[in-house]
Design an enzyme around this catalytic site. Structure first.
Site, PDB file in Angstrom:
ATOM      1  N   ILE A  26      20.156 -16.839  22.392  1.00  0.00           N
ATOM      2  CA  ILE A  26      19.509 -17.675  23.406  1.00  0.00           C
ATOM      3  C   ILE A  26      18.486 -18.594  22.748  1.00  0.00           C
ATOM      4  CG2 ILE A  26      19.906 -16.040  25.284  1.00  0.00           C
ATOM      5  CD1 ILE A  26      17.105 -14.903  24.807  1.00  0.00           C
ATOM      6  N   CYS A  28      13.504 -24.045  38.372  1.00  0.00           N
ATOM      7  CA  CYS A  28      12.745 -23.564  39.538  1.00  0.00           C
ATOM      8  C   CYS A  28      13.714 -22.874  40.490  1.00  0.00           C
ATOM      9  CB  CYS A  28      12.068 -24.751  40.236  1.00  0.00           C
ATOM     10  SG  CYS A  28      11.385 -24.289  41.846  1.00  0.00           S
ATOM     11  N   HIS A  43      24.881 -16.223  26.977  1.00  0.00           N
ATOM     12  CA  HIS A  43      23.709 -15.607  27.620  1.00  0.00           C
ATOM     13  C   HIS A  43      22.615 -16.622  27.931  1.00  0.00           C
ATOM     14  CE1 HIS A  43      24.992 -11.445  25.844  1.00  0.00           C
ATOM     15  NE2 HIS A  43      25.760 -11.858  26.821  1.00  0.00           N
TER      16      HIS A  43
HETATM   17  P1  CNA Z   1      22.242  -6.464  18.457  1.00  0.00           P
HETATM   18  O1  CNA Z   1      22.823  -5.416  19.326  1.00  0.00           O
HETATM   19  O2  CNA Z   1      20.784  -6.402  18.178  1.00  0.00           O
HETATM   20  O3  CNA Z   1      23.071  -6.447  17.098  1.00  0.00           O
HETATM   21  C1  CNA Z   1      22.716  -7.251  16.010  1.00  0.00           C
HETATM   22  C2  CNA Z   1      23.588  -6.841  14.833  1.00  0.00           C
HETATM   23  O4  CNA Z   1      23.320  -7.742  13.768  1.00  0.00           O
HETATM   24  C3  CNA Z   1      23.298  -5.423  14.312  1.00  0.00           C
HETATM   25  O5  CNA Z   1      24.486  -4.658  14.321  1.00  0.00           O
HETATM   26  C4  CNA Z   1      22.794  -5.640  12.878  1.00  0.00           C
HETATM   27  O6  CNA Z   1      23.300  -4.682  11.964  1.00  0.00           O
HETATM   28  C5  CNA Z   1      23.333  -7.011  12.551  1.00  0.00           C
HETATM   29  N1  CNA Z   1      22.499  -7.755  11.594  1.00  0.00           N
HETATM   30  C6  CNA Z   1      21.159  -7.910  11.603  1.00  0.00           C
HETATM   31  N2  CNA Z   1      20.769  -8.669  10.575  1.00  0.00           N
HETATM   32  C7  CNA Z   1      21.898  -8.997   9.894  1.00  0.00           C
HETATM   33  C8  CNA Z   1      22.150  -9.760   8.720  1.00  0.00           C
HETATM   34  N3  CNA Z   1      21.159 -10.371   8.052  1.00  0.00           N
HETATM   35  N4  CNA Z   1      23.430  -9.867   8.287  1.00  0.00           N
HETATM   36  C9  CNA Z   1      24.443  -9.255   8.947  1.00  0.00           C
HETATM   37  N5  CNA Z   1      24.263  -8.513  10.074  1.00  0.00           N
HETATM   38  C10 CNA Z   1      23.001  -8.398  10.530  1.00  0.00           C
HETATM   39  O7  CNA Z   1      22.520  -7.925  19.056  1.00  0.00           O
HETATM   40  P2  CNA Z   1      23.799  -8.452  19.839  1.00  0.00           P
HETATM   41  O8  CNA Z   1      23.783  -9.911  19.686  1.00  0.00           O
HETATM   42  O9  CNA Z   1      25.018  -7.704  19.485  1.00  0.00           O
HETATM   43  O10 CNA Z   1      23.417  -8.070  21.335  1.00  0.00           O
HETATM   44  C11 CNA Z   1      23.475  -8.987  22.303  1.00  0.00           C
HETATM   45  C12 CNA Z   1      22.114  -9.334  22.921  1.00  0.00           C
HETATM   46  C13 CNA Z   1      21.014  -9.568  21.953  1.00  0.00           C
HETATM   47  C14 CNA Z   1      22.263 -10.633  23.622  1.00  0.00           C
HETATM   48  O11 CNA Z   1      22.040 -10.453  24.985  1.00  0.00           O
HETATM   49  C15 CNA Z   1      21.224 -11.589  23.055  1.00  0.00           C
HETATM   50  O12 CNA Z   1      20.744 -12.475  24.015  1.00  0.00           O
HETATM   51  C16 CNA Z   1      20.169 -10.699  22.542  1.00  0.00           C
HETATM   52  N6  CNA Z   1      19.235 -11.256  21.541  1.00  0.00           N
HETATM   53  C17 CNA Z   1      19.287 -12.536  21.142  1.00  0.00           C
HETATM   54  C18 CNA Z   1      18.397 -13.017  20.195  1.00  0.00           C
HETATM   55  C19 CNA Z   1      18.471 -14.462  19.752  1.00  0.00           C
HETATM   56  O13 CNA Z   1      18.824 -15.317  20.540  1.00  0.00           O
HETATM   57  N7  CNA Z   1      18.179 -14.744  18.483  1.00  0.00           N
HETATM   58  C20 CNA Z   1      17.440 -12.152  19.644  1.00  0.00           C
HETATM   59  C21 CNA Z   1      17.411 -10.819  20.104  1.00  0.00           C
HETATM   60  C22 CNA Z   1      18.312 -10.381  21.033  1.00  0.00           C
END
Ligand code: CNA
Length: 244
Positions: free
Chosen positions: A109, A133, A125
């Site tokens: 996001i 609003c 997402h």
């Molecule tokens: P998650 O469940 O947190 O999984 C993230 C995955 O990325 C994990 O399995 C980690 O092992 C892997 N990971 C982390 N760092 C690295 C790296 N450097 N190299 C390779 N792999 C890595 O997140 P998902 O996206 O699966 O879950 C979905 C949610 C998280 C969505 O609803 C998002 O909106 C939400 N989210 C988004 C953000 C963002 O927009 N940046 C941040 C946090 C959460």
């Protein structure tokens, strides 16, 4: 396979493909300094005993019942406005510019794919950059959310809500259908930086029946045994510009 062989295998798959689709998750932005949810340093492992789980705070009902508390959490934990795209974001933008990559489907996001120059991005997402609003549908940028520490309000008095799909909310049907279509048609699906635990995004991988499937993720996913190539390494070391 050594790291070098794995990278060579990925390069071959990319060279042979003409219709690549990439599905990204929160891990993709970890090298940009945005924590994910489920890693050891992720948001879900942060709260101490008695803390309200992030899934509850980031839910539709919590937003409407405890709007101020939602925004306190959201501003401090979900907004990383200083974050910049990392090398892997730029690699995807280049793969699109050279015509190989047709779409990025992201669960993120943060808007960083677009900031890196990617054009065709389906934000399953939503995005923190768009806000609406709930009373009159006027739209606002993220500045409106951070300019005050209280509940952000529209000039009509309505509460402004981020265009982010909260827990208990449905994804846009149009976005979901478009994502499925891209994945059905692709000849290579690369899934990166997602634990593949949040549905329906996670199950999209199942629609790739004709194409080769690659997962690049540090942690395990439920689909690891079903793919043609599994790379359990930091994505920023794998998705480098020499792949293009
Ligand atoms: P998650 O469940 O947190 O999984 C993230 C995955 O990325 C994990 O399995 C980690 O092992 C892997 N990971 C982390 N760092 C690295 C790296 N450097 N190299 C390779 N792999 C890595 O997140 P998902 O996206 O699966 O879950 C979905 C949610 C998280 C969505 O609803 C998002 O909106 C939400 N989210 C988004 C953000 C963002 O927009 N940046 C941040 C946090 C959460």
């Amino acid at each position: 396979m050594s790291d070098k062989q794995v990278k060579k295998h990925l390069k071959t798959l990319i060279d042979e493909a003409n219709n690549i689709v990439v599905l990204t998750g929160a891990g993709f932005s970890v090298p940009s300094g945005i924590p994910d949810f489920r890693s050891a340093q992720g948001l879900f492992n942060e709260g101490g005993e008695g803390a309200i789980p992030p899934e509850e705070i980031l839910s539709h009902s919590y937003f409407f019942q405890h709007t101020k508390l939602f925004y306190d959490f959201y501003r401090s934990k979900m907004l990383y406005l200083e974050a910049k795209p990392n090398g892997a974001h730029h690699t995807l933008a280049k793969l699109e510019a050279c015509g190989k990559l047709k779409a990025i489907i992201t669960q993120n996001i943060d808007g960083l794919h677009q900031e890196a120059g990617s054009q065709n991005v389906i934000e399953l997402h939503g995005s923190v950059k768009r806000n609406t609003c709930i009373k009159c549908n006027t739209t606002y940028g993220v500045k409106k959310i951070i300019e005050k520490v209280d509940i952000p309000r529209c000039s009509c008095g309505g509460i402004i809500k981020p265009d982010v799909v909260l827990y208990e909310e449905n994804l846009s049907l149009g976005d979901l259908e478009a994502a499925i279509e891209y994945i059905r048609e692709c000849d290579l699906l690369i899934v990166v930086g997602t634990s593949l635990q949040v549905h329906p995004a996670a199950s999209l991988i199942r629609y790739c029946r004709r194409g080769k499937r690659v997962i690049i993720n540090l942690g395990e996913t439920p689909y690891d045994k079903e793919v043609d190539l599994l790379i359990q390494a930091p994505l920023e070391e794998v998705l480098t510009l020499d792949l293009c």
